[in-house]
Design a protein around this motif. Structure first.
Motif, PDB file in Angstrom:
ATOM      1  N   THR A 291     -35.785  20.788  36.335  1.00  0.00           N
ATOM      2  CA  THR A 291     -36.784  21.099  37.363  1.00  0.00           C
ATOM      3  C   THR A 291     -36.374  20.542  38.728  1.00  0.00           C
ATOM      4  O   THR A 291     -36.874  20.983  39.754  1.00  0.00           O
ATOM      5  CB  THR A 291     -38.162  20.540  36.972  1.00  0.00           C
TER       6      THR A 291
ATOM      7  N   GLU B 255     -41.349  23.382  30.368  1.00  0.00           N
ATOM      8  CA  GLU B 255     -41.177  22.608  31.601  1.00  0.00           C
ATOM      9  C   GLU B 255     -42.357  21.673  31.831  1.00  0.00           C
ATOM     10  O   GLU B 255     -42.185  20.506  32.187  1.00  0.00           O
ATOM     11  CB  GLU B 255     -41.049  23.556  32.798  1.00  0.00           C
TER      12      GLU B 255
ATOM     13  N   ARG C   5     -37.715  29.141  39.277  1.00  0.00           N
ATOM     14  CA  ARG C   5     -38.035  28.165  40.320  1.00  0.00           C
ATOM     15  C   ARG C   5     -37.757  28.738  41.718  1.00  0.00           C
ATOM     16  O   ARG C   5     -38.587  28.651  42.621  1.00  0.00           O
ATOM     17  CB  ARG C   5     -37.194  26.912  40.087  1.00  0.00           C
TER      18      ARG C   5
ATOM     19  N   ILE D 133     -44.377  23.668  43.653  1.00  0.00           N
ATOM     20  CA  ILE D 133     -43.759  24.849  44.247  1.00  0.00           C
ATOM     21  C   ILE D 133     -43.067  24.498  45.553  1.00  0.00           C
ATOM     22  O   ILE D 133     -42.035  25.040  45.891  1.00  0.00           O
ATOM     23  CB  ILE D 133     -44.785  25.978  44.459  1.00  0.00           C
TER      24      ILE D 133
ATOM     25  N   GLN E  44     -47.690  31.581  40.840  1.00  0.00           N
ATOM     26  CA  GLN E  44     -47.105  31.578  39.500  1.00  0.00           C
ATOM     27  C   GLN E  44     -48.119  32.070  38.470  1.00  0.00           C
ATOM     28  O   GLN E  44     -47.774  32.816  37.547  1.00  0.00           O
ATOM     29  CB  GLN E  44     -46.634  30.159  39.164  1.00  0.00           C
TER      30      GLN E  44
ATOM     31  N   LYS F 232     -34.806  28.984  34.002  1.00  0.00           N
ATOM     32  CA  LYS F 232     -35.627  28.025  34.741  1.00  0.00           C
ATOM     33  C   LYS F 232     -35.243  27.984  36.218  1.00  0.00           C
ATOM     34  O   LYS F 232     -36.109  27.939  37.093  1.00  0.00           O
ATOM     35  CB  LYS F 232     -35.478  26.629  34.124  1.00  0.00           C
TER      36      LYS F 232
END
Length: 570
Positions: free
Chosen positions: A162, A94, A216, A132, A60, A212
């Protein structure tokens, strides 16, 4: 300086010039920060802790060119080459929500970012960190809350975004879904699950949630975050308490965003026994005999999603022993099979701008045909080729079957009898094809009735019953089946809590197994093989057609007439 050699003086001068250049770049970055109204920091000598750095994973950090350089519990500081990037802004929100910390984003120079990013390589334990990966605990904590598909939509509205993906995957595993579909529409994000081959709408989210969710999934699957106008493919693994799930991810651009499909491949699925596939009577016995032969070809055929790969894997599991060398050539490798060498072809896209033309040429050389020739030099006993797509692959496979190898493969046709005309149309020579073929398996998948709410079907109309009677009456005595046409009873299901109100639970295979015979060989050698003539001969020899096999399973209460006519009857 006078005491230094010429090389040393040049090195020292070069180093000094580099320092001057770096200072100039830092000044320009600081001026840029003042211009865009964000704070600036130089991380060259900043003491970045492991705790801070691991908040953002390396993948990321590289994709967003952003790192976390300070975390005190209440305060968090991010450094980025582009602080105003919407994805960086979303990430900061987040993290603020997850860590309950006040966050500030600083502008970094490239040198500062490189300094911080280099620390990842020095701390291996950071590579596997929370944020992750999806763990067994992430899935298990939602298991008891998901009793029906309707529960997913209620639950998903109450959790942090999330955790949205964790819940969706937990639901997919709970209800034995094969695929998760996430689709962006004009005003919402639609979530759908494919259960036993049928898609079900299960939840919807506000469209603002899409960035988001998208980020993800891409991070999990190793996809490029900044690419949204091209198709991408990736995968990740979930290690459950007693199983492992490979998740294959496909993303394509759509009108309102990207459409993402996640296919769930359970490791336990490869343990499927050949005896449990659904082959009946003579079909089971003759296919068992053909599998034991040291050479020849067994081909499975049917449309996409008809279970061809599952059948081949079950056969390989049956044949797998220490005395046998088995090699597969697949695109892609769906399941890992212990004790078997599996090789994946390269399927390079010549339109992919991220790959240089020279690299495309090099990667694309490992095709099914060329890969198969390489595999045969590995001294295998049994070879499985994922699909016969062209004449080169077909000819290589047939020659291997004629020279002491058992070949397994798939082909896309509507029936077992249609396979032979298709291979001849490709250009395969009849005198090679006839002796190479052992058996051709035509197949489909039908949903199994829920045993808890199964009831007799009393609403079959006369026209449908006439079709059923004609098909059952045409079953050859050589098949070993003789249904009582005066006492036919079929079943349906009304839906209950055990099957989430669907009426079906699980799927089974519907098969027809065409065996080679002197009569069929004669037609092949004539070069004028027709699907109709081949099927007529095979049925006279005792082959059950897929429709007949399905009707017999219907009489046993395995599936319904409605399902049979949808999936099997042309």
């Amino acid at each position: 300086m006078a005491d230094l050699s010429r090389d040393e003086r040049e090195e020292k001068l070069s180093h000094k010039l580099s320092e001057i250049e770096l200072k100039e770049k830092e000044k320009r970055t600081q001026l840029q920060a003042d211009t865009i109204g964000v704070p600036y920091i130089n991380l060259e000598k900043f003491p970045i802790s492991q705790e801070a750095l691991k908040i953002i994973v390396p993948e990321q950090a590289e994709a967003l060119q952003t790192v976390c350089f300070l975390y005190t519990g209440d305060e968090m500081r991010l450094g980025s080459l582009n602080p105003n990037n919407p994805q960086v802004v979303n990430l900061s929100k987040e993290l603020a929500q997850k860590y309950h910390a006040r966050i500030k984003i600083y502008l970094l120079s490239e040198a500062s970012f490189d300094t911080a990013y280099a620390i990842y390589k020095k701390i291996p334990q950071i590579i596997q960190m929370e944020g992750i990966n999806i763990s067994a605990e992430d899935i298990d904590k939602f298991d008891k809350k998901l009793n029906t598909i309707e529960d997913l939509n209620k639950l998903i509205q109450t959790v942090d975004l999330t955790e949205t993906i964790n819940i969706v995957i937990a639901a997919a595993l709970k209800f034995n879904a094969s695929d998760i579909h996430i689709e962006v529409e004009e005003n919402m994000v639609k979530l759908r699950l494919r259960v036993d081959g049928v898609l079900h709408d299960v939840a919807s989210l506000k469209q603002e949630a899409w960035p988001k969710i998208n980020s993800r999934i891409k991070l999990l699957a190793g996809l490029k975050l900044n690419i949204g106008n091209k198709p991408q493919d990736g995968r990740f693994t979930i290690h459950l308490s007693q199983d492992k799930v490979e998740v294959r991810v496909s993303s394509i651009p759509s009108a309102y965003g990207e459409s993402i499909v996640m296919r769930l491949l359970k490791a336990s699925s490869v343990g499927l026994e050949f005896e449990k596939l659904g082959f009946k009577g003579k079909s089971f016995n003759v296919l068992s005999d053909e599998m034991k032969k040291p050479n020849g070809m067994i081909i499975t055929t049917g449309p996409t999603g008809s279970g061809k790969t599952t059948t081949l894997y079950a056969i390989l599991n049956k044949l797998n022993d220490p005395d046998t060398k088995i090699i597969t050539l697949e695109d892609p490798i769906e399941y890992k099979l212990p004790g078997i060498v599996q090789s994946q072809i390269d399927n390079a896209d010549a339109n992919d701008e991220d790959v240089k033309a020279g690299e495309i040429k090099k990667r694309a050389t490992y095709t099914f045909g060329r890969g198969l020739r390489a595999i045969l030099r590995q001294d295998p006993d049994i070879v499985m080729v994922g699909e016969i797509r062209d004449l080169e692959t077909a000819e290589t496979a047939i020659n291997a079957a004629l020279t002491g190898h058992l070949m397994l493969s798939t082909l896309h046709t509507n029936s077992s009898a249609a396979t032979i005309p298709r291979l001849l149309a490709m250009g395969v020579q009849p005198f090679l094809l006839a002796p190479a073929l052992n058996a051709i398996i035509g197949q489909r998948l039908v949903r199994k009735l829920c045993p808890h709410c199964k009831i007799e079907d009393t609403k079959i109309d006369n026209a449908t019953m006439t079709i059923i009677l004609n098909a059952l009456n045409e079953i050859s005595p050589k098949s070993g089946y003789k249904p009582d046409l005066n006492n036919l009873k079929f079943y349906t299901a009304k839906g209950c809590d055990k099957c989430q109100g669907i009426g079906f639970k699980g799927r089974t295979g519907i098969y027809e197994v065409l065996l080679m015979s002197p009569a069929i060989e004669k037609i092949i050698l004539s070069g004028k093989a027709s699907e109709y003539e081949l099927e007529k001969i095979a049925v006279a020899d005792g082959m059950l057609t897929m429709f007949q096999d399905a009707l017999l399973k219907g009489l046993e209460g395995v599936t319904s007439i409605a399902e049979i006519f949808i999936e099997v009857k042309d």
